[in-house]
Design a protein around this motif. Sequence first.
Motif, PDB file in Angstrom:
ATOM      1  N   ALA A  27     -35.697  -2.164  26.192  1.00 63.57           N
ATOM      2  CA  ALA A  27     -34.242  -2.334  26.287  1.00 63.57           C
ATOM      3  C   ALA A  27     -33.877  -3.796  26.531  1.00 63.57           C
ATOM      4  CB  ALA A  27     -33.681  -1.457  27.395  1.00 63.57           C
ATOM      5  N   ILE A  28     -34.598  -4.449  27.434  1.00 64.19           N
ATOM      6  CA  ILE A  28     -34.316  -5.864  27.730  1.00 64.19           C
ATOM      7  C   ILE A  28     -34.492  -6.714  26.480  1.00 64.19           C
ATOM      8  CG2 ILE A  28     -35.104  -7.917  29.015  1.00 64.19           C
ATOM      9  CD1 ILE A  28     -33.551  -5.962  30.740  1.00 64.19           C
ATOM     10  N   LEU A  29     -35.593  -6.523  25.779  1.00 63.01           N
ATOM     11  CA  LEU A  29     -35.857  -7.322  24.587  1.00 63.01           C
ATOM     12  C   LEU A  29     -34.837  -7.046  23.489  1.00 63.01           C
ATOM     13  CD1 LEU A  29     -39.756  -7.242  24.454  1.00 63.01           C
ATOM     14  CD2 LEU A  29     -38.258  -9.094  25.232  1.00 63.01           C
ATOM     15  N   GLU A  30     -34.293  -5.849  23.459  1.00 64.12           N
ATOM     16  CA  GLU A  30     -33.271  -5.518  22.469  1.00 64.12           C
ATOM     17  C   GLU A  30     -31.922  -6.147  22.833  1.00 64.12           C
ATOM     18  OE1 GLU A  30     -31.002  -1.525  21.014  1.00 64.12           O
ATOM     19  OE2 GLU A  30     -33.182  -1.423  21.180  1.00 64.12           O
ATOM     20  N   LEU A  31     -31.587  -6.157  24.115  1.00 63.44           N
ATOM     21  CA  LEU A  31     -30.284  -6.654  24.563  1.00 63.44           C
ATOM     22  C   LEU A  31     -30.240  -8.167  24.788  1.00 63.44           C
ATOM     23  CD1 LEU A  31     -29.526  -3.823  27.119  1.00 63.44           C
ATOM     24  CD2 LEU A  31     -28.490  -4.134  24.860  1.00 63.44           C
ATOM     25  N   LEU A  32     -31.371  -8.769  25.062  1.00 59.26           N
ATOM     26  CA  LEU A  32     -31.433 -10.177  25.431  1.00 59.26           C
ATOM     27  C   LEU A  32     -30.848 -11.140  24.390  1.00 59.26           C
ATOM     28  CD1 LEU A  32     -32.266 -11.961  27.768  1.00 59.26           C
ATOM     29  CD2 LEU A  32     -34.536 -12.120  26.745  1.00 59.26           C
ATOM     30  N   PRO A  33     -31.162 -10.992  23.110  1.00 57.27           N
ATOM     31  CA  PRO A  33     -30.594 -11.938  22.138  1.00 57.27           C
ATOM     32  C   PRO A  33     -29.058 -11.938  22.119  1.00 57.27           C
ATOM     33  CG  PRO A  33     -32.433 -10.767  21.159  1.00 57.27           C
ATOM     34  CD  PRO A  33     -32.140 -10.095  22.476  1.00 57.27           C
ATOM     35  N   ALA A  34     -28.445 -10.770  22.221  1.00 61.65           N
ATOM     36  CA  ALA A  34     -26.976 -10.697  22.236  1.00 61.65           C
ATOM     37  C   ALA A  34     -26.419 -11.342  23.504  1.00 61.65           C
ATOM     38  CB  ALA A  34     -26.513  -9.248  22.129  1.00 61.65           C
ATOM     39  N   PHE A  35     -27.074 -11.107  24.646  1.00 63.30           N
ATOM     40  CA  PHE A  35     -26.627 -11.722  25.896  1.00 63.30           C
ATOM     41  C   PHE A  35     -26.689 -13.240  25.796  1.00 63.30           C
ATOM     42  CE2 PHE A  35     -27.564 -13.742  29.925  1.00 63.30           C
ATOM     43  CZ  PHE A  35     -26.474 -13.341  30.686  1.00 63.30           C
ATOM     44  N   GLU A  36     -27.815 -13.753  25.302  1.00 67.77           N
ATOM     45  CA  GLU A  36     -27.973 -15.208  25.190  1.00 67.77           C
ATOM     46  C   GLU A  36     -26.943 -15.799  24.236  1.00 67.77           C
ATOM     47  OE1 GLU A  36     -32.643 -15.982  26.251  1.00 67.77           O
ATOM     48  OE2 GLU A  36     -32.146 -15.547  24.164  1.00 67.77           O
ATOM     49  N   ARG A  37     -26.674 -15.099  23.150  1.00 68.67           N
ATOM     50  CA  ARG A  37     -25.701 -15.574  22.177  1.00 68.67           C
ATOM     51  C   ARG A  37     -24.289 -15.594  22.780  1.00 68.67           C
ATOM     52  NH1 ARG A  37     -27.775 -12.638  18.536  1.00 68.67           N
ATOM     53  NH2 ARG A  37     -26.437 -10.838  18.842  1.00 68.67           N
ATOM     54  N   GLU A  38     -23.917 -14.527  23.461  1.00 69.26           N
ATOM     55  CA  GLU A  38     -22.568 -14.411  24.027  1.00 69.26           C
ATOM     56  C   GLU A  38     -22.355 -15.310  25.243  1.00 69.26           C
ATOM     57  OE1 GLU A  38     -19.902 -12.592  22.891  1.00 69.26           O
ATOM     58  OE2 GLU A  38     -21.155 -12.219  21.123  1.00 69.26           O
ATOM     59  N   SER A  39     -23.367 -15.456  26.069  1.00 68.24           N
ATOM     60  CA  SER A  39     -23.215 -16.238  27.295  1.00 68.24           C
ATOM     61  C   SER A  39     -23.577 -17.707  27.110  1.00 68.24           C
ATOM     62  CB  SER A  39     -24.098 -15.656  28.408  1.00 68.24           C
ATOM     63  OG  SER A  39     -25.468 -15.853  28.094  1.00 68.24           O
ATOM     64  N   VAL A  40     -24.223 -18.022  25.997  1.00 65.99           N
ATOM     65  CA  VAL A  40     -24.721 -19.371  25.720  1.00 65.99           C
ATOM     66  C   VAL A  40     -25.657 -19.816  26.837  1.00 65.99           C
ATOM     67  CG1 VAL A  40     -24.074 -21.679  24.927  1.00 65.99           C
ATOM     68  CG2 VAL A  40     -22.467 -19.809  24.637  1.00 65.99           C
ATOM     69  N   ARG A  41     -26.430 -18.887  27.354  1.00 66.65           N
ATOM     70  CA  ARG A  41     -27.426 -19.199  28.386  1.00 66.65           C
ATOM     71  C   ARG A  41     -28.767 -18.640  27.938  1.00 66.65           C
ATOM     72  NH1 ARG A  41     -24.953 -18.494  34.306  1.00 66.65           N
ATOM     73  NH2 ARG A  41     -26.638 -19.909  34.723  1.00 66.65           N
ATOM     74  N   LYS A  42     -29.812 -19.363  28.226  1.00 66.26           N
ATOM     75  CA  LYS A  42     -31.160 -18.892  27.926  1.00 66.26           C
ATOM     76  C   LYS A  42     -31.679 -18.103  29.117  1.00 66.26           C
ATOM     77  CE  LYS A  42     -33.296 -19.794  24.753  1.00 66.26           C
ATOM     78  NZ  LYS A  42     -33.462 -18.946  23.584  1.00 66.26           N
ATOM     79  N   VAL A  43     -32.498 -17.109  28.819  1.00 62.20           N
ATOM     80  CA  VAL A  43     -33.092 -16.287  29.867  1.00 62.20           C
ATOM     81  C   VAL A  43     -34.604 -16.338  29.714  1.00 62.20           C
ATOM     82  CG1 VAL A  43     -33.254 -13.986  30.878  1.00 62.20           C
ATOM     83  CG2 VAL A  43     -31.091 -14.745  29.878  1.00 62.20           C
ATOM     84  N   ALA A  44     -35.272 -16.763  30.777  1.00 59.47           N
ATOM     85  CA  ALA A  44     -36.734 -16.718  30.821  1.00 59.47           C
ATOM     86  C   ALA A  44     -37.078 -15.399  31.501  1.00 59.47           C
ATOM     87  CB  ALA A  44     -37.284 -17.890  31.614  1.00 59.47           C
ATOM     88  N   VAL A  45     -37.612 -14.476  30.730  1.00 57.22           N
ATOM     89  CA  VAL A  45     -37.887 -13.151  31.267  1.00 57.22           C
ATOM     90  C   VAL A  45     -39.390 -12.945  31.403  1.00 57.22           C
ATOM     91  CG1 VAL A  45     -37.815 -12.000  28.996  1.00 57.22           C
ATOM     92  CG2 VAL A  45     -37.360 -10.682  31.033  1.00 57.22           C
ATOM     93  N   SER A  46     -39.772 -12.321  32.499  1.00 60.97           N
ATOM     94  CA  SER A  46     -41.168 -11.931  32.668  1.00 60.97           C
ATOM     95  C   SER A  46     -41.172 -10.473  33.103  1.00 60.97           C
ATOM     96  CB  SER A  46     -41.885 -12.824  33.675  1.00 60.97           C
ATOM     97  OG  SER A  46     -41.229 -12.794  34.927  1.00 60.97           O
ATOM     98  N   PHE A  47     -42.207  -9.772  32.698  1.00 61.78           N
ATOM     99  CA  PHE A  47     -42.327  -8.344  32.957  1.00 61.78           C
ATOM    100  C   PHE A  47     -43.538  -8.076  33.839  1.00 61.78           C
ATOM    101  CE2 PHE A  47     -39.077  -7.049  30.069  1.00 61.78           C
ATOM    102  CZ  PHE A  47     -39.073  -8.014  29.086  1.00 61.78           C
ATOM    103  N   ALA A  48     -43.383  -7.097  34.719  1.00 62.18           N
ATOM    104  CA  ALA A  48     -44.479  -6.709  35.598  1.00 62.18           C
ATOM    105  C   ALA A  48     -44.313  -5.231  35.960  1.00 62.18           C
ATOM    106  CB  ALA A  48     -44.484  -7.555  36.859  1.00 62.18           C
ATOM    107  N   LEU A  49     -45.377  -4.651  36.450  1.00 62.47           N
ATOM    108  CA  LEU A  49     -45.290  -3.286  36.958  1.00 62.47           C
ATOM    109  C   LEU A  49     -44.498  -3.296  38.259  1.00 62.47           C
ATOM    110  CD1 LEU A  49     -48.942  -2.101  36.268  1.00 62.47           C
ATOM    111  CD2 LEU A  49     -46.891  -1.596  34.939  1.00 62.47           C
ATOM    112  N   ASN A  50     -43.873  -2.179  38.578  1.00 60.64           N
ATOM    113  CA  ASN A  50     -43.009  -2.108  39.759  1.00 60.64           C
ATOM    114  C   ASN A  50     -43.652  -2.646  41.042  1.00 60.64           C
ATOM    115  OD1 ASN A  50     -40.482  -1.321  38.875  1.00 60.64           O
ATOM    116  ND2 ASN A  50     -41.087   0.808  38.707  1.00 60.64           N
TER     117      ASN A  50
END
Length: 73
Positions: free
Chosen positions: A25-48
């Motif tokens: 979900a994050i990878l699907e939504l991230l490009p639209a967020f970055e485009r709309e907010s004009v901010r880059k997001v450095a995302v990292s994933f981990a187990l809970n």
Amino acid sequence: MASENVSASAETELKLLSAVAVRIAILELLPAFERESVRKVAVSFALNPAVKIQIEAASRSTSWLSTRIWPKT
């Protein structure tokens, strides 16, 4: 002056620590967020458990996302 503040904050990179469970979900939504907010997001994933450890250790992530809520100990 206000536009300078917006411009400066727009250049600030957000850091997101996210649970692996919501990776798709994050990878699907991230490009639209970055485009709309004009901010880059450095995302990292981990187990809970790793997300919890980093939160408790005051990780420098701007935001964190988990599929669990831990009681305060």
